[in-house]
Enzyme design. Structure first.
Site, PDB file in Angstrom:
ATOM      1  N   CYS A  99       0.849  -1.107   0.119  1.00  0.00           N
ATOM      2  CA  CYS A  99      -0.072  -0.039   0.092  1.00  0.00           C
ATOM      3  C   CYS A  99       0.795   1.111   0.205  1.00  0.00           C
ATOM      4  O   CYS A  99       1.687   1.407   0.691  1.00  0.00           O
ATOM      5  CB  CYS A  99      -0.942  -0.029   1.267  1.00  0.00           C
ATOM      6  SG  CYS A  99      -1.714   1.545   1.517  1.00  0.00           S
ATOM      7  N   CYS A 103      -3.188   7.467  -1.452  1.00  0.00           N
ATOM      8  CA  CYS A 103      -4.594   7.527  -2.145  1.00  0.00           C
ATOM      9  C   CYS A 103      -5.700   8.047  -1.302  1.00  0.00           C
ATOM     10  O   CYS A 103      -6.569   8.840  -1.838  1.00  0.00           O
ATOM     11  CB  CYS A 103      -4.873   6.260  -3.094  1.00  0.00           C
ATOM     12  SG  CYS A 103      -3.440   5.455  -3.333  1.00  0.00           S
ATOM     13  N   THR A 190      -4.359   4.330   7.476  1.00  0.00           N
ATOM     14  CA  THR A 190      -3.304   4.270   6.519  1.00  0.00           C
ATOM     15  C   THR A 190      -2.468   5.434   6.367  1.00  0.00           C
ATOM     16  O   THR A 190      -3.179   6.624   6.557  1.00  0.00           O
ATOM     17  CB  THR A 190      -3.807   3.706   5.268  1.00  0.00           C
ATOM     18  OG1 THR A 190      -4.474   2.584   5.361  1.00  0.00           O
ATOM     19  CG2 THR A 190      -2.659   3.718   4.075  1.00  0.00           C
ATOM     20  N   GLU A 256      -0.546   0.757   9.597  1.00  0.00           N
ATOM     21  CA  GLU A 256      -1.783   1.697   9.973  1.00  0.00           C
ATOM     22  C   GLU A 256      -1.412   1.870  11.453  1.00  0.00           C
ATOM     23  O   GLU A 256      -0.730   1.230  11.911  1.00  0.00           O
ATOM     24  CB  GLU A 256      -3.169   0.725   9.843  1.00  0.00           C
ATOM     25  CG  GLU A 256      -3.514   0.432   8.333  1.00  0.00           C
ATOM     26  CD  GLU A 256      -2.255  -0.551   7.684  1.00  0.00           C
ATOM     27  OE1 GLU A 256      -2.025  -1.491   8.199  1.00  0.00           O
ATOM     28  OE2 GLU A 256      -2.332  -0.251   6.415  1.00  0.00           O
ATOM     29  N   HIS A 291     -12.510   5.896  -3.072  1.00  0.00           N
ATOM     30  CA  HIS A 291     -11.478   4.763  -2.570  1.00  0.00           C
ATOM     31  C   HIS A 291     -11.866   3.320  -3.142  1.00  0.00           C
ATOM     32  O   HIS A 291     -11.024   2.513  -3.518  1.00  0.00           O
ATOM     33  CB  HIS A 291     -11.344   4.895  -0.936  1.00  0.00           C
ATOM     34  CG  HIS A 291     -10.098   4.417  -0.672  1.00  0.00           C
ATOM     35  ND1 HIS A 291      -8.772   5.032  -1.025  1.00  0.00           N
ATOM     36  CD2 HIS A 291      -9.509   3.614   0.301  1.00  0.00           C
ATOM     37  CE1 HIS A 291      -7.787   4.626  -0.516  1.00  0.00           C
ATOM     38  NE2 HIS A 291      -8.133   3.653   0.299  1.00  0.00           N
ATOM     39  N   TYR A 295      -9.231   0.831  -5.353  1.00  0.00           N
ATOM     40  CA  TYR A 295      -8.949  -0.764  -5.243  1.00  0.00           C
ATOM     41  C   TYR A 295      -8.729  -1.361  -6.496  1.00  0.00           C
ATOM     42  O   TYR A 295      -8.077  -2.313  -6.707  1.00  0.00           O
ATOM     43  CB  TYR A 295      -9.650  -1.347  -4.114  1.00  0.00           C
ATOM     44  CG  TYR A 295      -9.482  -0.921  -2.723  1.00  0.00           C
ATOM     45  CD1 TYR A 295      -8.898   0.218  -2.313  1.00  0.00           C
ATOM     46  CD2 TYR A 295      -9.861  -1.768  -1.651  1.00  0.00           C
ATOM     47  CE1 TYR A 295      -8.570   0.559  -1.068  1.00  0.00           C
ATOM     48  CE2 TYR A 295      -9.841  -1.481  -0.260  1.00  0.00           C
ATOM     49  CZ  TYR A 295      -9.069  -0.294  -0.079  1.00  0.00           C
ATOM     50  OH  TYR A 295      -8.815   0.088   1.264  1.00  0.00           O
ATOM     51  N   CYS A 298      -4.846  -0.258  -7.352  1.00  0.00           N
ATOM     52  CA  CYS A 298      -3.737  -0.718  -6.596  1.00  0.00           C
ATOM     53  C   CYS A 298      -3.760  -2.310  -6.292  1.00  0.00           C
ATOM     54  O   CYS A 298      -2.783  -2.881  -6.151  1.00  0.00           O
ATOM     55  CB  CYS A 298      -3.655  -0.113  -5.093  1.00  0.00           C
ATOM     56  SG  CYS A 298      -4.793  -0.668  -3.686  1.00  0.00           S
ATOM     57  N   GLU A 446      -7.333  -5.803   3.976  1.00  0.00           N
ATOM     58  CA  GLU A 446      -7.657  -4.429   3.616  1.00  0.00           C
ATOM     59  C   GLU A 446      -8.742  -4.464   2.365  1.00  0.00           C
ATOM     60  O   GLU A 446      -9.785  -3.628   2.289  1.00  0.00           O
ATOM     61  CB  GLU A 446      -6.704  -3.589   3.217  1.00  0.00           C
ATOM     62  CG  GLU A 446      -7.110  -1.930   3.347  1.00  0.00           C
ATOM     63  CD  GLU A 446      -5.814  -1.344   2.849  1.00  0.00           C
ATOM     64  OE1 GLU A 446      -4.924  -1.693   2.818  1.00  0.00           O
ATOM     65  OE2 GLU A 446      -6.124  -0.004   2.897  1.00  0.00           O
TER      66      GLU A 446
HETATM   67 FE1  SF4 Z   1      -3.236   2.056   0.022  1.00  0.00          FE
HETATM   68 FE2  SF4 Z   1      -4.624   0.899  -2.134  1.00  0.00          FE
HETATM   69 FE3  SF4 Z   1      -5.882   2.896  -0.394  1.00  0.00          FE
HETATM   70 FE4  SF4 Z   1      -3.671   3.793  -2.196  1.00  0.00          FE
HETATM   71  S1  SF4 Z   1      -5.944   2.744  -2.689  1.00  0.00           S
HETATM   72  S2  SF4 Z   1      -3.943   3.845   0.056  1.00  0.00           S
HETATM   73  S3  SF4 Z   1      -2.679   1.926  -2.131  1.00  0.00           S
HETATM   74  S4  SF4 Z   1      -4.727   0.495  -0.096  1.00  0.00           S
HETATM   75 FE    FE Z   2      -7.424   1.388   1.761  1.00  0.00          FE
END
Ligand code: SF4
Ligand code: FE
Length: 481
Positions: A99, A103, A190, A256, A291, A295, A298, A446
């Site tokens: 991660c 983001c 995070t 985290e 968000h 995902y 990422c 996550e």
């Molecule tokens: Fe982390 Fe993915 Fe959230 Fe970006 S989108 S902060 S990489 S979990």
């Molecule tokens: Fe996240």
């Protein structure tokens, strides 16, 4: 100021006075701590790749006034922007297999941008101006911004104001001429130890009794009263054991923290919502939507690494030609690309908000995240199937190098000819790291709970899915009047 280099970013974090605790002790040097450093490296990658001509187009955005900013500080102005965001996230997932934490801030900024605009339209407040000023300041300094939403929530059956302990949801405890004072906490946070600023948002839709809880703002992460307690991860202390092999991914990671806000003062010009409780739901829905889109980028990038590692494991085991292995790898790719399709689709179907910024298609973003709560688990299951039990029972690097044990480990952990035992162990440890080591926090759990647990997406799907329209379609064709 121009874009920061990775090194400048590290140095800027070194100057912060963060209050971080881990294993019951204060961490005096957060930047160089062996358990925490890999998470900083992941954020650093977002700066390094922005400087790399090969990735510059994906990693940066040129504004109308000609200024170049990091894409993580962009307000999406088109569906192309939304798609490029997902592509950037997939690329960074491929490079870090972790991660990269930046983001949440980008998603918080985009949710704030459109929501503050709409609050101001209704109430004549100045939140949008406050937010834009804050964003410009962060762009000028090329800061990493964190976005904090999840309150501890105490008794899940009770509204914020009805909790036995009023701090279980972050709220205003004092109203002053020059700002407000808040108390509460944000959980599973995070990026907090790797960001210069944090945007705080409410975590649920709120009623009129929760006005003190309908508060949103931004403050520097080293503001007085903010304290961070690092979450434990499975296998975390391997990072302190002077081994890179056993860690699996020695360079990158994520952490985290539980973040405490103990009487934190927020000046007026850093407030983006203050009592307009009917907009809390909008802010939550938009942040979560962005968000859930994230995902689809990422997690797909990390999935690419896991699929690659699994194919290598099959090869090193001498099983790459088995038809069931080939088929399982196809299944893994199919699942992974399905997630990517969702990330791209909710972006391509995005639309402008009243503020002019672009929002993803919320139905498709929720479908994206609902799939993310399942597919990485299946991909990990197939990875474990193909890798074989050795990825959890292999001896340590110290045993591989040990005087007595070394020759035995070397001899009996050997796979095919032409590949060293050490390389076979390395790929097994990477799989372990992703499936049940430190990186499993990001790749698996996550995927389940980050950006909202599965039921939260199902509620959104039921709201956005337009069942009455579907019933009308059926009635018409069946000839029902
Ligand atoms: Fe982390 Fe993915 Fe959230 Fe970006 S989108 S902060 S990489 S979990
Ligand atoms: Fe996240």
């Amino acid at each position: 100021m121009a874009l920061m280099t990775g090194e400048q970013y590290i140095e800027s974090m070194r100057k912060m006075n963060l209050q971080v605790y881990m294993f019951g002790k204060k961490v005096e040097n957060v930047v160089d701590d062996p358990i925490l450093r890999p998470s900083l490296n992941s954020v650093r990658a977002t700066y390094d790749y922005a400087q790399d001509p090969e990735y510059e187009d994906l990693m940066t955005v040129t504004l109308e006034d000609g200024r170049k900013i990091n894409r993580f500080l962009n307000i999406h102005r088109s569906t192309t922007d939304l798609m490029n965001k997902v592509k950037m996230q997939r690329m960074l997932g491929q490079k870090t297999a972790a991660c990269f934490q930046r983001c949440v801030g980008m998603d918080a900024c985009n949710a704030e941008y459109s929501t503050t605009y709409e609050i101001d339209q209704k109430y004549g407040t100045k939140y949008h101006e406050n937010f834009k000023k804050f964003l410009e300041y962060c762009r000028e300094n090329d800061f990493t911004i964190d976005g904090a939403m999840t309150d501890p929530k105490g008794d899940r059956g009770l509204a914020p104001h009805a909790q036995a302990d009023p701090d279980l949801y972050l709220h205003v405890v004092e109203r002053r001429e020059d700002g407000v004072v808040v108390c509460g906490a944000k959980a599973h946070q995070t990026g907090i130890i790797n960001s210069q600023e944090v945007i705080v948002m409410p975590t649920i839709a709120m009623g009129p009794d929760d006005k003190d809880y309908a508060i949103s703002f931004a403050v520097p992460t080293d503001t007085e009263g903010i304290l961070m307690i690092i979450g434990r991860q499975s296998c975390d202390t391997r990072k302190t054991e002077n081994t890179t092999l056993d860690v699996g991914n020695a360079e990158y990671g994520g952490v985290e923290a539980l973040v405490i806000f103990d009487h934190v003062f927020v000046p007026n010009d850093r407030i983006f919502m203050n009592g307009e409780n009917e907009f809390a739901g909008m802010l939550v829905e938009r942040f979560a939507g962005y968000h859930r889109q994230s995902y689809g980028g990422c997690k797909v990038g990390v999935g690419d690494v896991l699929i690659g590692a699994t194919a290598l494991a099959a090869e090193y085991n001498g099983a790459a030609k088995a038809s069931h292995v080939k088929d399982k790898l196809i299944e893994m790719m199919h699942l992974n690309e399905t997630l990517y399709c969702c990330g791209i689709a909710c972006s391509a179907e995005g639309a402008p908000t009243a503020s002019g910024s672009y929002l993803i298609n919320l139905l498709l973003a929720n479908v994206c995240k609902q799939n993310v709560t399942r597919f990485p688990y299946e991909i990990a299951r197939l990875a474990e199937d193909i890798a074989g039990g050795i990825f959890v029972t292999a001896p340590s690097e110290a045993d591989l190098k040990g005087e007595v044990t070394g020759p035995w480990v070397e001899k009996y952990l050997k796979g095919i000819d032409g590949v060293s035992t050490e390389d076979r162990m390395k790929v097994m440890r990477l799989i372990e790291n992703l499936c049940l080591g430190t990186a499993a926090v990001g790749y698996r759990t996550e995927s389940m709970h980050g950006a909202g647990s599965p039921q939260a997406q199902r509620i959104m799907i039921s709201r956005q899915g337009n069942l009455p329209m579907k019933k009308e379609l059926a009635k018409k064709l069946a000839g029902i009047k």
